[in-house]
Design a protein around this motif. Structure first.
Motif, PDB file in Angstrom:
ATOM      1  N   TYR A 205       0.834  -1.203   0.000  1.00 16.32           N
ATOM      2  CA  TYR A 205       0.000   0.000   0.000  1.00 16.32           C
ATOM      3  C   TYR A 205       0.871   1.257   0.000  1.00 16.32           C
ATOM      4  N   VAL A 208       2.078   2.978  -3.534  1.00 14.98           N
ATOM      5  CA  VAL A 208       1.169   3.864  -4.263  1.00 14.98           C
ATOM      6  C   VAL A 208       0.775   5.070  -3.422  1.00 14.98           C
ATOM      7  N   GLU A 209       0.603   4.880  -2.139  1.00 13.27           N
ATOM      8  CA  GLU A 209       0.140   5.973  -1.284  1.00 13.27           C
ATOM      9  C   GLU A 209       1.187   7.063  -1.108  1.00 13.27           C
ATOM     10  N   TYR A 227       1.186   4.633 -10.782  1.00 10.76           N
ATOM     11  CA  TYR A 227       0.325   4.859  -9.625  1.00 10.76           C
ATOM     12  C   TYR A 227      -0.899   5.688 -10.017  1.00 10.76           C
ATOM     13  N   GLU A 228      -0.691   6.664 -10.890  1.00 11.98           N
ATOM     14  CA  GLU A 228      -1.829   7.447 -11.363  1.00 11.98           C
ATOM     15  C   GLU A 228      -2.785   6.587 -12.181  1.00 11.98           C
ATOM     16  N   GLU A 231      -4.938   4.545  -9.820  1.00 11.27           N
ATOM     17  CA  GLU A 231      -5.970   5.375  -9.197  1.00 11.27           C
ATOM     18  C   GLU A 231      -7.067   5.750 -10.201  1.00 11.27           C
ATOM     19  N   ARG A 232      -6.691   5.925 -11.447  1.00 14.43           N
ATOM     20  CA  ARG A 232      -7.699   6.237 -12.471  1.00 14.43           C
ATOM     21  C   ARG A 232      -8.616   5.047 -12.732  1.00 14.43           C
ATOM     22  N   SER A 236     -11.822   3.852  -6.125  1.00 16.84           N
ATOM     23  CA  SER A 236     -11.244   4.770  -5.150  1.00 16.84           C
ATOM     24  C   SER A 236      -9.908   4.174  -4.729  1.00 16.84           C
ATOM     25  N   PRO A 237      -9.074   4.909  -3.989  1.00 14.96           N
ATOM     26  CA  PRO A 237      -7.830   4.304  -3.501  1.00 14.96           C
ATOM     27  C   PRO A 237      -8.052   3.042  -2.674  1.00 14.96           C
ATOM     28  N   ILE A 240      -7.761  -0.353  -4.633  1.00 15.21           N
ATOM     29  CA  ILE A 240      -6.480  -0.826  -5.167  1.00 15.21           C
ATOM     30  C   ILE A 240      -5.924  -1.881  -4.213  1.00 15.21           C
TER      31      ILE A 240
END
Length: 272
Positions: A205, A208-209, A227-228, A231-232, A236-237, A240
């Motif tokens: 986690y 990406v966070e 990572y973008e 998220e796209r 939502s996060p 993932i």
């Protein structure tokens, strides 16, 4: 967050993470540039199952006893044994998505004799190309496994993709790159929305966070841009799912009371 306007008619799939192995490690092992906190940070190993609407897809095939001994990993159960706990007979599985060809994601492919394997063009080209002359890039691959996949290509059992592709409505693959040149993630439509199986596009986690990058990487820029993309693609996060984080087993409910710490349901909301 993806547009949900056209998703109402899509099927909703169940998704499971199956923990088959583990190893001890420390925080500096997992981040480029190390980490000032030299404390334990174990790594877990997973395969994933997508099921519903008459489909049963396996994502990745893990490693076996021989490679576990060779690389100093703890094999808790073979991927086939883990899948059997969810009533999956690997001999009957027809479709396996391979996120990339590292030893811990493709190692037991031969246990799936009826499967078609879904792979990015860039991944096989990378795993058989010039960059494999270098230890930094080749150490995650087992030569015999890569050769085995090449044999499956000649047997017409590998389906190739160049970028994004829909396998069936509600399940798609997306090239990320970064960690390896042809790494792909998997996007699944579930009852809680779009879940993204990041695989090694985000080992933990924290990657990406906090926009940090794992130490084994081919292209740092692609990893961070990836990572973008995660998220796209995700609802939502919280949708993932990282590829190696022990927290997955803590945040998601067990698939059954007897499978605590072994198999988790990813199509239901995680704990905070």
């Amino acid at each position: 967050m993806p547009d949900s306007a056209d998703t109402a008619a899509l099927p909703q799939f169940e998704v499971f993470a199956i923990r088959y192995g583990t190893r001890e490690a420390r925080r500096p092992n997992h981040f480029i540039g190390g980490d000032p906190h030299d404390v334990a940070m174990p790594m877990d190993y997973y395969v994933w199952l997508i099921r519903g609407k008459g489909y049963e897809l396996v994502v990745d095939t893990g490693f076996d006893h021989e490679v576990a001994r060779k690389r100093g990993r703890t094999l808790l159960r073979t991927p086939a044994e883990g899948l059997a706990l969810l009533d999956v007979d690997v001999k009957l599985v027809r479709n396996v998505i391979i996120t990339h060809l590292h030893y811990d994601h493709v190692g037991t492919f031969a246990a799936f004799p009826e499967a078609q394997f879904h792979l990015q063009d860039d991944e096989l080209a990378y795993a058989t190309g010039r960059h494999m002359r270098h230890r930094q890039f080749n150490h995650g691959y087992e030569v015999d496994e890569v050769v085995g996949i090449v044999r499956l290509v000649y047997a017409k059992r590998v389906v190739f993709y160049s970028g994004d592709a829909v396998l069936v409505p509600g399940i798609s693959v997306h090239r990320i790159g970064g960690h390896t040149h042809g790494l792909q993630c998997v996007r699944v439509h579930t009852r809680r929305g779009w879940v993204v199986l990041a695989s090694d596009a985000s080992h933990y986690y924290e990657h990406v966070e906090k926009r940090r990058v794992f130490t084994t990487v081919f292209n740092v820029g692609e990893a961070i841009e990836g990572y973008e993309t995660l998220e796209r693609l995700a609802e939502s996060p919280r949708h993932i799912v990282p590829g190696h984080d022990p927290l997955v087993m803590q945040r998601y409910p067990a698939a059954a009371p007897t499978l605590e710490g072994i198999a988790a349901r990813l199509d239901v909301a995680p704990s905070t």
